[in-house]
Design a protein around this motif. Sequence first.
Motif, PDB file in Angstrom:
ATOM      1  N   LYS A 173       0.822  -1.221   0.000  1.00  0.00           N
ATOM      2  CA  LYS A 173       0.000   0.000   0.000  1.00  0.00           C
ATOM      3  C   LYS A 173       0.852   1.266   0.000  1.00  0.00           C
ATOM      4  CE  LYS A 173      -4.041  -2.052   2.108  1.00  0.00           C
ATOM      5  NZ  LYS A 173      -4.972  -2.050   3.221  1.00  0.00           N
ATOM      6  N   ARG A 174       2.014   1.227   0.674  1.00  0.00           N
ATOM      7  CA  ARG A 174       2.893   2.411   0.683  1.00  0.00           C
ATOM      8  C   ARG A 174       3.430   2.689  -0.712  1.00  0.00           C
ATOM      9  NH1 ARG A 174       7.618   2.128   4.495  1.00  0.00           N
ATOM     10  NH2 ARG A 174       7.872   0.190   3.361  1.00  0.00           N
ATOM     11  N   ILE A 175       3.813   1.627  -1.421  1.00  0.00           N
ATOM     12  CA  ILE A 175       4.311   1.802  -2.785  1.00  0.00           C
ATOM     13  C   ILE A 175       3.195   2.331  -3.679  1.00  0.00           C
ATOM     14  CG2 ILE A 175       5.158   0.604  -4.846  1.00  0.00           C
ATOM     15  CD1 ILE A 175       6.759  -1.231  -2.979  1.00  0.00           C
ATOM     16  N   ALA A 176       2.002   1.756  -3.569  1.00  0.00           N
ATOM     17  CA  ALA A 176       0.878   2.188  -4.399  1.00  0.00           C
ATOM     18  C   ALA A 176       0.545   3.653  -4.147  1.00  0.00           C
ATOM     19  CB  ALA A 176      -0.341   1.306  -4.137  1.00  0.00           C
ATOM     20  N   SER A 177       0.544   4.063  -2.895  1.00  0.00           N
ATOM     21  CA  SER A 177       0.245   5.456  -2.551  1.00  0.00           C
ATOM     22  C   SER A 177       1.317   6.402  -3.096  1.00  0.00           C
ATOM     23  CB  SER A 177       0.141   5.593  -1.034  1.00  0.00           C
ATOM     24  OG  SER A 177      -0.034   6.934  -0.682  1.00  0.00           O
ATOM     25  N   SER A 178       2.581   6.042  -2.892  1.00  0.00           N
ATOM     26  CA  SER A 178       3.681   6.876  -3.391  1.00  0.00           C
ATOM     27  C   SER A 178       3.671   6.938  -4.910  1.00  0.00           C
ATOM     28  CB  SER A 178       5.024   6.323  -2.909  1.00  0.00           C
ATOM     29  OG  SER A 178       5.101   6.392  -1.518  1.00  0.00           O
ATOM     30  N   LEU A 179       3.367   5.807  -5.542  1.00  0.00           N
ATOM     31  CA  LEU A 179       3.332   5.767  -7.005  1.00  0.00           C
ATOM     32  C   LEU A 179       2.226   6.656  -7.562  1.00  0.00           C
ATOM     33  CD1 LEU A 179       4.447   4.673  -9.626  1.00  0.00           C
ATOM     34  CD2 LEU A 179       3.062   2.623  -9.302  1.00  0.00           C
ATOM     35  N   ARG A 180       1.066   6.671  -6.894  1.00  0.00           N
ATOM     36  CA  ARG A 180      -0.022   7.556  -7.337  1.00  0.00           C
ATOM     37  C   ARG A 180       0.438   9.010  -7.329  1.00  0.00           C
ATOM     38  NH1 ARG A 180      -3.269   4.093  -4.620  1.00  0.00           N
ATOM     39  NH2 ARG A 180      -3.255   5.317  -2.704  1.00  0.00           N
ATOM     40  N   GLU A 181       1.155   9.393  -6.278  1.00  0.00           N
ATOM     41  CA  GLU A 181       1.636  10.776  -6.170  1.00  0.00           C
ATOM     42  C   GLU A 181       2.739  11.076  -7.187  1.00  0.00           C
ATOM     43  OE1 GLU A 181       2.947  11.757  -2.227  1.00  0.00           O
ATOM     44  OE2 GLU A 181       1.136  10.924  -1.302  1.00  0.00           O
ATOM     45  N   ALA A 182       3.644  10.127  -7.380  1.00  0.00           N
ATOM     46  CA  ALA A 182       4.830  10.364  -8.206  1.00  0.00           C
ATOM     47  C   ALA A 182       4.613  10.078  -9.692  1.00  0.00           C
ATOM     48  CB  ALA A 182       5.986   9.507  -7.692  1.00  0.00           C
ATOM     49  N   SER A 183       3.537   9.395 -10.052  1.00  0.00           N
ATOM     50  CA  SER A 183       3.320   8.971 -11.448  1.00  0.00           C
ATOM     51  C   SER A 183       3.417  10.090 -12.485  1.00  0.00           C
ATOM     52  CB  SER A 183       1.984   8.252 -11.592  1.00  0.00           C
ATOM     53  OG  SER A 183       2.113   6.924 -11.174  1.00  0.00           O
ATOM     54  N   ALA A 202      12.823   4.490   1.605  1.00  0.00           N
ATOM     55  CA  ALA A 202      12.532   5.229   2.838  1.00  0.00           C
ATOM     56  C   ALA A 202      11.078   5.671   2.722  1.00  0.00           C
ATOM     57  CB  ALA A 202      13.471   6.434   2.969  1.00  0.00           C
ATOM     58  N   LEU A 203      10.552   6.330   3.710  1.00  0.00           N
ATOM     59  CA  LEU A 203       9.156   6.776   3.627  1.00  0.00           C
ATOM     60  C   LEU A 203       8.935   7.762   2.483  1.00  0.00           C
ATOM     61  CD1 LEU A 203       8.313   7.234   7.427  1.00  0.00           C
ATOM     62  CD2 LEU A 203       7.637   5.355   5.895  1.00  0.00           C
ATOM     63  N   ASN A 204       9.999   8.416   2.064  1.00  0.00           N
ATOM     64  CA  ASN A 204       9.881   9.420   1.006  1.00  0.00           C
ATOM     65  C   ASN A 204      10.732   9.092  -0.231  1.00  0.00           C
ATOM     66  OD1 ASN A 204      12.371   9.813   2.211  1.00  0.00           O
ATOM     67  ND2 ASN A 204      12.287  12.046   2.007  1.00  0.00           N
ATOM     68  N   VAL A 226      12.422  10.931  -5.038  1.00  0.00           N
ATOM     69  CA  VAL A 226      12.405  11.287  -3.627  1.00  0.00           C
ATOM     70  C   VAL A 226      11.411  12.429  -3.437  1.00  0.00           C
ATOM     71  CG1 VAL A 226      13.780  12.147  -1.685  1.00  0.00           C
ATOM     72  CG2 VAL A 226      14.810  10.593  -3.350  1.00  0.00           C
ATOM     73  N   LYS A 227      10.537  12.260  -2.452  1.00  0.00           N
ATOM     74  CA  LYS A 227       9.548  13.295  -2.154  1.00  0.00           C
ATOM     75  C   LYS A 227      10.243  14.453  -1.442  1.00  0.00           C
ATOM     76  CE  LYS A 227       4.903  13.881  -0.359  1.00  0.00           C
ATOM     77  NZ  LYS A 227       3.762  13.177   0.256  1.00  0.00           N
TER      78      LYS A 227
END
Length: 182
Positions: A77-87, A145-147, A171-172
Amino acid sequence: MPSRILVPLIAALGLAGCATTLQDVNQGLSGLNNTLAAVSRAPSGTLPSRPVPIAPQMSAEQQASLLQALQGQQGDKRIASSLREASPTIKTVLEKRACNSSASTAVYTAPGRDFASLLPMSYTPYHNKAACLSVARIHGWKMQALNALSFEVVYLADDSGETIKMDHEVVKQPDGAWLFSR
């Protein structure tokens, strides 16, 4: 000095009724004037730059392949959430890199990083550089990492069959933007 020669010449051509010739001379002088104006506007010691060659554009099929690769199944879920933001950033940068364009990707590069010189097309000696590479696959998603989200991209030269694997990481940033660190 040139005006002493040009003015009588133009007058003679006009009087002789050579409208076509006079038009040709006028167009030539206009081109010369434009060139001289460009040179006078250029910084001292430089000449006007040549037009930048237009980079190739991804075909509709290549764009669809890239979107499909970005929408791969993510169990974490963390990867999916980050991917949605970074896509959006990932899509833009991978498209530009697949088309051999690094100049416009600097805005998507994390501070203190430079990955523009490592374009995948430079590893495809048999590929026609006038065409973009396809993004065949994006896999190996990891939350470093988280970001920080890392992944591997497989680029494919449709004409020669050459493939190139490249590791990337986004990296966020504190402002919420996802930028490439490699």
